[in-house]
Write an enzyme that holds these catalytic residues in place. Sequence first.
Site, mmCIF file in Angstrom:
data_model
loop_
_atom_site.group_PDB
_atom_site.id
_atom_site.type_symbol
_atom_site.label_atom_id
_atom_site.label_comp_id
_atom_site.label_asym_id
_atom_site.label_seq_id
_atom_site.Cartn_x
_atom_site.Cartn_y
_atom_site.Cartn_z
ATOM 1 N N ASP A 1 -5.574 6.018 2.167
ATOM 2 C CA ASP A 1 -5.777 4.578 1.728
ATOM 3 C C ASP A 1 -7.252 4.168 2.481
ATOM 4 O OD1 ASP A 1 -5.543 1.603 2.364
ATOM 5 O OD2 ASP A 1 -3.599 1.941 1.285
ATOM 6 N N HIS B 1 0.871 -1.230 0.038
ATOM 7 C CA HIS B 1 0.027 -0.093 -0.102
ATOM 8 C C HIS B 1 0.910 1.233 0.247
ATOM 9 C CE1 HIS B 1 -4.026 -1.823 1.294
ATOM 10 N NE2 HIS B 1 -3.088 -2.834 1.215
#
Length: 495
Positions: A129, A24
Amino acid sequence: MVSEITHKSYPLHFVLFPFMAQGHMIPMVDIARLLAQRGVKITIVTTPHNAARFENVLSRAIESGLPISIVQVKLPSQEAGLPEGNETFDSLVSMELLVPFFKAVNMLEEPVQKLFEEMSPQPSCIISDFCLPYTSKIAKKFNIPKILFHGMCCFCLLCMHVLRKNREILENLKSDKEHFVVPYFPDRVEFTRPQVPMATYVPGEWHEIKEDIVEADKTSYGVIVNTYQELEPAYANDYKEARSGKAWTIGPVSLCNKVGADKAERGNKADIDQDECLKWLDSKEEGSVLYVCLGSICSLPLSQLKELGLGLEESQRPFIWVVRGWEKNKELLEWFSDSGFEERVKDRGLLIKGWSPQMLILAHHSVGGFLTHCGWNSTLEGITSGIPLLTWPLFGDQFCNQKLVVQVLKVGVSAGVEEVTNWGEEEKIGVLVDKEGVKKAVEELMGESDDAKERRKRVKELGQLAQKAVEEGGSSHSNITSLLEDIMQLAQSNN
């Protein structure tokens, strides 16, 4: 140019919140650099351990004059019942730590709120995110648009969107082995329930965390996607429509790594000398090497890793095999030496124990195939490099990515994995592909059949389109411009 507008009329300030997992964080750091190259002031908020992972790459970016800064916040591990030293998702040793980890991460809301009160200039936009739902509360409190980043492709995001809108499809399935067709899709695609990310119901606290994530998704202003229009046009268009136009494809973001050092250290410093690796590759014929890497959170059982190794050996083709999380694979290390495997393959097999300079390897002319777990970063890097893929999905969005690669784009071969490898339950599943299956799949990918040649031709074309997409005037470059203009209009109307 937007960069000129941002400097002259209204200075944009984006605050980026990467989730604390390698897969990520890597693209989020690339996104930071892409936006900073357009003159946007960037602040990255993360924890000390995660900030250290990207110190070299970000230091080079800052030294080159890009307006990027990092703000560190301490993860409240103790308060959440998380043992110290578990600052990253990929460092968690068991499933039991998952809920405390997410709790700790979302307890960052209070310190981050204090940060925002003191930030100057006032942030114009949050890019978060999707695993950090608390950032929605920050966005709401300070009246700032929040853009979500999932780290997935449009194919997968559209699949999740359709299934959330049509919950009865999953509810009516009689078992986890039953296949279903995703409705309203540009292509006919079948899945089982476990193969779809976020689809299975989990009771208790984990269910609450998932519901928070879904709710934060619904209420976000828009979404940026690390893909490019030319790769999955039908899915990009349908997903953009589903998000009321507020979805911007801006990838492949990895292509911002133009300097050799940035490519080599993308995500982590490599555990092999770059020159040694390139020298080994230089000694092999063009397109002959299979690159094998099953991601940063791969924990296949020893029995399966042995079969993979023996299949690679029997394929008689040169290969690079990357084993990450090496400290967890001591038994495999022993098998390499005790069985004679390492000695037998030493002339045509390069074993990398730890992190590899993946982008440099994939860009090398001797590499002709990539055996991948189908994490989206790796999948996109393979396609961008013009390399056909041998797919070995494990969990999460990886089965979605396999379907896109093998069935829709037709640039990959499936290793034959149908069963999801649930984290912490790898030993229960055992061997999914034996050495004969590995050998057969490698031959299908790397051989000289008409299908193999067609795959190579197709993926090279997609790789060239990726390069064009990020150049000035390309689809992804233009979408970044469009995103910045959208946020600028919002910022000006709010002031």
